[in-house]
Design an enzyme around this catalytic site. Sequence first.
Site, short mmCIF file in Angstrom:
data_model
loop_
_atom_site.label_atom_id
_atom_site.label_comp_id
_atom_site.label_asym_id
_atom_site.label_seq_id
_atom_site.Cartn_x
_atom_site.Cartn_y
_atom_site.Cartn_z
N GLU A 55 -32.81 -33.10 -37.16
CA GLU A 55 -34.10 -33.47 -38.16
C GLU A 55 -34.19 -34.85 -38.48
O GLU A 55 -33.25 -35.50 -38.83
CB GLU A 55 -33.77 -32.71 -39.35
CG GLU A 55 -34.94 -32.91 -40.69
CD GLU A 55 -34.69 -32.31 -41.88
OE1 GLU A 55 -35.49 -32.21 -42.87
OE2 GLU A 55 -33.46 -31.89 -42.24
N LYS A 109 -42.92 -27.93 -40.68
CA LYS A 109 -42.10 -27.21 -41.89
C LYS A 109 -42.97 -26.36 -42.85
O LYS A 109 -43.86 -27.14 -43.32
CB LYS A 109 -41.05 -28.21 -42.51
CG LYS A 109 -40.11 -27.45 -43.31
CD LYS A 109 -39.14 -28.55 -43.96
CE LYS A 109 -37.89 -27.79 -44.76
NZ LYS A 109 -36.91 -28.40 -45.21
N CYS A 143 -33.97 -27.22 -41.46
CA CYS A 143 -33.07 -27.48 -42.49
C CYS A 143 -33.05 -26.16 -43.71
O CYS A 143 -32.55 -25.04 -43.23
CB CYS A 143 -33.40 -28.67 -43.51
SG CYS A 143 -32.07 -29.04 -44.62
#
Length: 494
Positions: free
Chosen positions: A259, A315, A367
């Site tokens: 990330e 995301k 994440c």
Amino acid sequence: MTELRLSPVAAYLLAVIAGVLTTLTASPFELWWLGPVAAGLMVVGIHYLSPLQAALKGWCYGVGLFGSGASWVYVSIHDYGYTGMPLALFLTTLFVCSMALFFAATLWLYRRLTGPRLAFLTFAGAWVLGEWLRTWLFTGFPWLLLGSAHVDSPLAPWAPIGGVYLLSLLTVLTGTLGVEFLRRRWWAAAPVAVFWLAPLILPTQWTSPAGEPLRIALLQGNLDQLIKWTPEGQRIAASTYLEMTREQADDIDLIIWPEAALPMFEDEAMQILARAQSTMPPGSALLTGILQREQRGLYYNSVIGVGNTEGEYRKAHLVPFGEYLPLERWLRGTIAFFDLPMPAMTQGPDRQPPIKAVGTTIGNAICYEIIYADLVADRARDSELLLTVSNDTWFGESIGPLQHLQMARLRALENGRYVVRATSNGVTVIVDPQGRITARAPQFETTYLTGEATPMQGLTPFTRTGSWPVWLLAILLVLPGLWLKRRAYVTAKA
């Protein structure tokens, strides 16, 4: 043997202990057998408490759980949020006390709406409904769910059938039925035996290979978070990932950077990515976490690819205070912790097609997203491999990264997919469809991990349906308690 009656103070103390025991079920301790013990401690004597006392008991459990199991919040605030110790302690305490309110609400409603009859069923149903509430309310925080501990326990084969919430339900039922057994209600042993022995005859593999194994390299830059977003940090990041990419063997199919591996925007990183591509084996692909920006002032935490890839992922479930600031107008500028080192992120679309790399469809979870079982199941339905990139540097050397890894392993087991996990400083792993780690890089080292992951086809029952059947079952378990409570009330008035 009648129900044990405890003083309210003793009940609150046991609740704190039960919360700590729940933390011990999770990584790195992995004492999963303590989960039913914690559930049993929570149900014992609860019907002698008033609804308000039951709420306080639930709150004490939450304080014990998050005070011990989410202590990494302090590390994030103090070590990486530029916040002094007194204020960091205050904010961590505020977080713990606020999250504990979910358990307070659950037990208040349970005690207010149900009675002692069939408590072994109604309590388990209410508990799982409380976990469901915690999963989505105020953006959700499904961390340290009771079921998450069972990726290595005898209950693990239930995960592909009903997911983490079924594991939670079976854990609480084991605890409540255990209390019944201690009251010499010997029949309670039978359903517990079914829960724990049935996995011996359940399928161990719900999916099958969709192609040849991919040779994958996961790069772990181990960059200093405190300087990452400075010009020096950008230079170090580019040099580190370019060098490790050049070192990969000619048989590597897919290279993964974690990330926000390059602390810059996609348009600023294109030259670096082009240099990386020029050193890659022919026909291979590189996927990396990156920040994207659009001219209209929108920013995204994304995964993009170069080489033999198609598509991108933005995301969809953002972290409050980490990727955007709630009540920004009032909070930004008050203390350093509320001053994000990057612009506030924009939420990506809920429905996004999977990335395709080297002929394999890849479902993504960036994440924090990996802890949401239904979000990951939604990604798995249309993909052959699951990828999660993460920056767990924010956890420091706490237990947070190991808890995060445990939940990622459970997502692999639930969906019958390999999970490939690339992180900035660990834990970087490859997990097989049974939730087993097949390759692991050491934490806190600049290194890379190579291994194989096989694209998988077919869907587990959980991937097909998600969690709603278990939530429906939890409601059905609570309904008899509601009916009996109402009937007792009507009879008393008559």
